[in-house]
Enzyme design. Structure first.
Site, PDB file in Angstrom:
ATOM      1  N   ILE A   1      -7.912  -9.799 -10.748  1.00  0.00           N
ATOM      2  CA  ILE A   1      -8.662  -9.305 -11.978  1.00  0.00           C
ATOM      3  C   ILE A   1      -9.898  -8.884 -11.840  1.00  0.00           C
ATOM      4  O   ILE A   1     -10.794  -9.232 -11.065  1.00  0.00           O
ATOM      5  CB  ILE A   1      -8.443 -10.445 -13.064  1.00  0.00           C
ATOM      6  CG1 ILE A   1      -7.028 -11.084 -13.023  1.00  0.00           C
ATOM      7  CG2 ILE A   1      -8.979 -10.083 -14.226  1.00  0.00           C
ATOM      8  CD1 ILE A   1      -6.200 -10.104 -13.858  1.00  0.00           C
ATOM      9  N   LEU A   2     -10.402  -7.687 -12.595  1.00  0.00           N
ATOM     10  CA  LEU A   2     -11.799  -7.270 -12.524  1.00  0.00           C
ATOM     11  C   LEU A   2     -12.345  -7.615 -13.988  1.00  0.00           C
ATOM     12  O   LEU A   2     -11.795  -7.719 -14.926  1.00  0.00           O
ATOM     13  CB  LEU A   2     -11.779  -5.710 -12.333  1.00  0.00           C
ATOM     14  CG  LEU A   2     -11.414  -5.316 -10.999  1.00  0.00           C
ATOM     15  CD1 LEU A   2     -11.374  -3.747 -10.988  1.00  0.00           C
ATOM     16  CD2 LEU A   2     -12.406  -5.826  -9.771  1.00  0.00           C
TER      17      LEU A   2
ATOM     18  N   ASN B   1      -5.545   3.071 -12.875  1.00  0.00           N
ATOM     19  CA  ASN B   1      -4.712   2.040 -12.254  1.00  0.00           C
ATOM     20  C   ASN B   1      -3.293   2.567 -12.610  1.00  0.00           C
ATOM     21  O   ASN B   1      -2.850   3.168 -13.603  1.00  0.00           O
ATOM     22  CB  ASN B   1      -4.743   0.735 -13.275  1.00  0.00           C
ATOM     23  CG  ASN B   1      -3.942  -0.339 -12.872  1.00  0.00           C
ATOM     24  OD1 ASN B   1      -3.661  -0.593 -11.724  1.00  0.00           O
ATOM     25  ND2 ASN B   1      -2.913  -0.796 -14.027  1.00  0.00           N
TER      26      ASN B   1
ATOM     27  N   GLU C   1     -11.589  -2.482 -20.700  1.00  0.00           N
ATOM     28  CA  GLU C   1     -11.671  -4.028 -20.923  1.00  0.00           C
ATOM     29  C   GLU C   1     -10.349  -4.702 -21.364  1.00  0.00           C
ATOM     30  O   GLU C   1     -10.175  -5.809 -20.993  1.00  0.00           O
ATOM     31  CB  GLU C   1     -12.919  -4.639 -21.515  1.00  0.00           C
ATOM     32  CG  GLU C   1     -12.515  -4.109 -23.292  1.00  0.00           C
ATOM     33  CD  GLU C   1     -12.755  -2.641 -23.489  1.00  0.00           C
ATOM     34  OE1 GLU C   1     -12.892  -1.710 -22.649  1.00  0.00           O
ATOM     35  OE2 GLU C   1     -12.311  -2.427 -24.953  1.00  0.00           O
TER      36      GLU C   1
ATOM     37  N   MET D   1      -4.167  -6.574  -7.222  1.00  0.00           N
ATOM     38  CA  MET D   1      -3.673  -7.867  -7.588  1.00  0.00           C
ATOM     39  C   MET D   1      -4.676  -8.901  -8.090  1.00  0.00           C
ATOM     40  O   MET D   1      -4.363  -9.750  -8.852  1.00  0.00           O
ATOM     41  CB  MET D   1      -2.584  -8.632  -7.023  1.00  0.00           C
ATOM     42  CG  MET D   1      -1.280  -7.753  -6.622  1.00  0.00           C
ATOM     43  SD  MET D   1      -0.594  -7.137  -8.156  1.00  0.00           S
ATOM     44  CE  MET D   1       0.797  -5.995  -7.389  1.00  0.00           C
TER      45      MET D   1
ATOM     46  N   GLY E   1       0.713  -0.968  -0.063  1.00  0.00           N
ATOM     47  CA  GLY E   1       0.054  -0.009  -0.141  1.00  0.00           C
ATOM     48  C   GLY E   1       0.893   1.267   0.017  1.00  0.00           C
ATOM     49  O   GLY E   1       0.281   2.230   0.510  1.00  0.00           O
TER      50      GLY E   1
ATOM     51  N   HIS F   1       0.663   1.417 -13.010  1.00  0.00           N
ATOM     52  CA  HIS F   1       1.549   0.279 -13.559  1.00  0.00           C
ATOM     53  C   HIS F   1       2.891   0.703 -13.462  1.00  0.00           C
ATOM     54  O   HIS F   1       3.352   1.473 -13.943  1.00  0.00           O
ATOM     55  CB  HIS F   1       1.112  -0.148 -14.859  1.00  0.00           C
ATOM     56  CG  HIS F   1       1.595  -1.390 -15.372  1.00  0.00           C
ATOM     57  ND1 HIS F   1       1.181  -2.584 -14.937  1.00  0.00           N
ATOM     58  CD2 HIS F   1       2.901  -1.640 -16.129  1.00  0.00           C
ATOM     59  CE1 HIS F   1       2.255  -3.415 -15.582  1.00  0.00           C
ATOM     60  NE2 HIS F   1       3.110  -2.895 -16.449  1.00  0.00           N
TER      61      HIS F   1
ATOM     62  N   ASN G   1       1.446   3.238  -2.633  1.00  0.00           N
ATOM     63  CA  ASN G   1       0.668   3.931  -3.474  1.00  0.00           C
ATOM     64  C   ASN G   1      -0.320   4.657  -2.538  1.00  0.00           C
ATOM     65  O   ASN G   1      -0.734   5.629  -2.958  1.00  0.00           O
ATOM     66  CB  ASN G   1       0.427   3.067  -4.672  1.00  0.00           C
ATOM     67  CG  ASN G   1       1.503   3.290  -5.658  1.00  0.00           C
ATOM     68  OD1 ASN G   1       1.913   4.399  -6.269  1.00  0.00           O
ATOM     69  ND2 ASN G   1       2.062   2.113  -5.938  1.00  0.00           N
TER      70      ASN G   1
END
Ligand code: GAR
Length: 210
Positions: free
Chosen positions: A95-96, A110, A150, A93, A14, A112, A16
Site C-alpha cells: 500500500i502507498l 495502476n 488517495e 502489492m 511481473g 487492476h 505486466n
C-alpha cells in the site's frame, strides 16, 4: 522527442512488466522509457525480467524498512536517482500512503484485474479478485487501468477491457485469460497515452485527445 521516464513497481511474477518491456521493444511506447523497476519482494521474478531487459532495478521491502515512512523514503530515493517522472503499479502489492500518492498527482497508474467499480478496493488483489468474480457469478469481468489517487482503486479510469467468464473457469484460469486478453494489452496502451500527454482529466473522468 523527450521521453517520459517511467518507474514500474512490482511484487511478483511481473507479467505486466513484461508486457511493458515487450511493447517498448516493439516501439509501441514511443513517448516513454522504463528507467527503473522497484520490487517490494526480493524473490519477485519481475527482477529477472528487468535484468534480462537491461533495466535498472531496486528491492525495497516494507518489512525490512521498519515503517511505512522509511519504506516510502527508500522508494522516493530510488525514484529521484532514476529521474522517474511517472510510476506504473504493475502487480504492486504494497500500500502507498496518501502522502506518497499526493506527491505524484496524475502520475501514478495502476492495473487492476476487474472492471472497476466491481471487485476492487481493500482486500481485492491478485487471485482474490477472480475468486470474488466467480463466487458472485458474473458473466463478464475484465481489467482496468486507472490513475491512482488517495482512494484505493478509485482514481480516474483510463482504459477497460471486458473478458467473458467461461463455465469451467477456476480463479487461476480466469486470471490468466484476463491477463492475456485485457491487462497485457490495455496497460501498454494506457502508458503510451499518458506519456504522450493525450489524456485530459476533468471531474474524475479522463478524455483522450487524439
Ligand atoms: C495482475 O493480475 C494485476 O492486475 C494484479 O496482480 C497481478 C500481478 O501479476 N494487481 C492487483 O490485483 C492490484 N490490485 P504480474 O506480477 O504477473 O503482473
Amino acid at each position: 522527442m523527450l521521453k517520459t521516464r517511467i518507474a514500474v513497481f512490482v511484487s511478483g511474477g511481473g507479467t505486466n512488466l513484461q508486457a511493458l518491456l515487450d511493447a517498448q521493444a516493439a516501439g509501441k511506447i514511443p513517448s516513454g522509457e522504463i528507467v527503473l523497476v522497484a520490487a517490494s519482494n526480493p524473490k519477485a521474478y519481475a527482477l529477472e525480467r528487468a535484468a534480462r531487459a537491461g533495466v535498472k532495478s531496486v528491492v525495497v521491502e516494507r518489512c525490512a524498512c521498519g515503517s511505512q515512512e522509511a519504506f516510502e523514503d527508500a522508494l522516493r530515493r530510488a525514484l529521484r536517482e532514476s529521474g522517474a517522472e511517472m510510476i506504473i503499479l504493475a502487480g504492486f502489492m504494497s500500500i502507498l500512503s496518501e502522502a506518497f500518492t499526493a506527491e505524484w498527482p496524475e502520475r501514478i497508474l495502476n492495473v487492476h484485474p476487474s472492471l472497476i467499480p466491481a471487485f476492487c478496493g481493500k482486500g481485492f488483489y491478485g487471485l482474490h479478485v477472480h475468486e470474488a468474480a466467480l463466487t458472485r457469478g458474473v458473466k463478464v469481468t475484465g481489467a482496468t487501468v486507472h490513475i491512482v489517487n488517495e482512494i484505493p482503486d478509485g482514481g480516474p479510469i483510463i482504459m477497460q477491457r471486458a473478458v467473458y467468464i467461461e463455465e469451467n473457469d477456476t480463479p487461476e484460469i480466469l486470471q490468466k485469460r484476463v491477463m492475456e486478453q485485457a491487462e497485457w494489452k490495455i496497460l501498454p496502451e494506457s502508458v503510451e497515452l499518458m506519456c504522450s500527454g493525450k489524456v485530459k482529466i476533468e471531474n474524475g473522468r479522463t478524455y483522450c485527445n487524439e
